[in-house]
Design a protein around this motif. Sequence first.
Motif, short mmCIF file in Angstrom:
data_model
loop_
_atom_site.label_atom_id
_atom_site.label_comp_id
_atom_site.label_asym_id
_atom_site.label_seq_id
_atom_site.Cartn_x
_atom_site.Cartn_y
_atom_site.Cartn_z
N ALA A 40 0.98 -1.23 -0.12
CA ALA A 40 -0.17 -0.03 0.11
C ALA A 40 0.91 1.33 -0.08
CB ALA A 40 -0.76 0.20 1.24
N LEU A 41 1.97 1.28 0.76
CA LEU A 41 2.74 2.40 0.90
C LEU A 41 3.61 2.75 -0.32
CD1 LEU A 41 4.01 1.95 4.47
CD2 LEU A 41 2.61 3.80 3.57
N TRP A 42 3.96 1.44 -1.15
CA TRP A 42 4.44 1.64 -2.32
C TRP A 42 3.82 1.86 -3.46
CZ3 TRP A 42 9.83 1.10 -2.36
CH2 TRP A 42 10.26 1.06 -3.89
N SER A 43 2.23 1.77 -3.40
CA SER A 43 1.37 1.98 -4.58
C SER A 43 1.54 3.08 -5.31
CB SER A 43 -0.01 1.57 -4.02
OG SER A 43 -0.62 2.35 -3.01
N PRO A 44 1.85 4.27 -4.67
CA PRO A 44 1.60 5.49 -5.27
C PRO A 44 2.90 5.63 -6.43
CG PRO A 44 1.60 5.96 -3.18
CD PRO A 44 1.72 4.71 -3.21
N PHE A 45 3.94 4.81 -6.28
CA PHE A 45 4.83 4.34 -7.26
C PHE A 45 4.17 3.89 -8.63
CE2 PHE A 45 7.95 4.28 -3.77
CZ PHE A 45 8.50 5.85 -4.05
N TRP A 46 3.34 3.18 -8.57
CA TRP A 46 2.73 2.44 -9.63
C TRP A 46 1.28 3.05 -10.00
CZ3 TRP A 46 2.94 -2.16 -5.78
CH2 TRP A 46 4.02 -2.66 -5.76
N ILE A 47 0.76 3.62 -9.23
CA ILE A 47 -0.69 4.26 -9.59
C ILE A 47 -0.79 5.62 -9.43
CG2 ILE A 47 -1.84 1.87 -9.54
CD1 ILE A 47 -3.12 2.64 -6.94
N GLY A 48 0.40 6.35 -8.88
CA GLY A 48 0.07 7.83 -8.97
C GLY A 48 -0.86 8.09 -7.32
N TRP A 49 -1.66 9.27 -7.91
CA TRP A 49 -2.33 9.70 -6.49
C TRP A 49 -3.41 8.82 -6.22
CZ3 TRP A 49 -0.95 13.26 -3.44
CH2 TRP A 49 0.08 14.30 -3.81
N ALA A 50 -3.79 7.97 -6.80
CA ALA A 50 -4.72 6.85 -6.55
C ALA A 50 -4.11 5.96 -5.51
CB ALA A 50 -5.20 5.84 -7.68
#
Length: 174
Positions: A40-50
């Motif tokens: 979850a913490l890494w997810s902005p690297f993959w999906i941006g602001w989402a």
Amino acid sequence: MDYGAAAERLMAMDDAAWRRHANPWSVWTRLAATPLLFVALWSPFWIGWAGALPIAAAALWTWINPRLFPPPGRFDRWASKGVLGERVWLNRKAVPIPAGYARAANVTTAISALFMVGVAFAFFTRNFAAGFLAWHAAVLAKLWFVDRMARLWEIMKDADPRYAAWAVPVADAR
């Protein structure tokens, strides 16, 4: 600054929340969720602001988990003892604990924090594998902390009348 007490205030951990958190299901589901928290913490690297959505879900899980399960029927399991020992640790200014346990708590917390610096560096360099490894090393250090707290509970449970009350099953607390 006492970071443990600050975290306790931030989490709004009252007696009822601590009793519920002493349920082994609370401890083990938090542990099982640690890889998901990292993702979850890494997810902005993959999906941006989402990625804010999984981060918000992870924050909600972190707050709700200690309140999700009922108080345990017994407090003699390792996970329950670890939670009760953490309460003893947080109460160490009122009821002193043996120096060796204070040292162990400080060392395990420092090791965990050091690995979290590695996580931050991995985030900065966008090295997922290094971050994932450092995150789980920090989790292992936290488990070592919990183990020391379980042992602390065993030696301190009779040191203060409040401690005995913490480990009374709800049905017996009336």
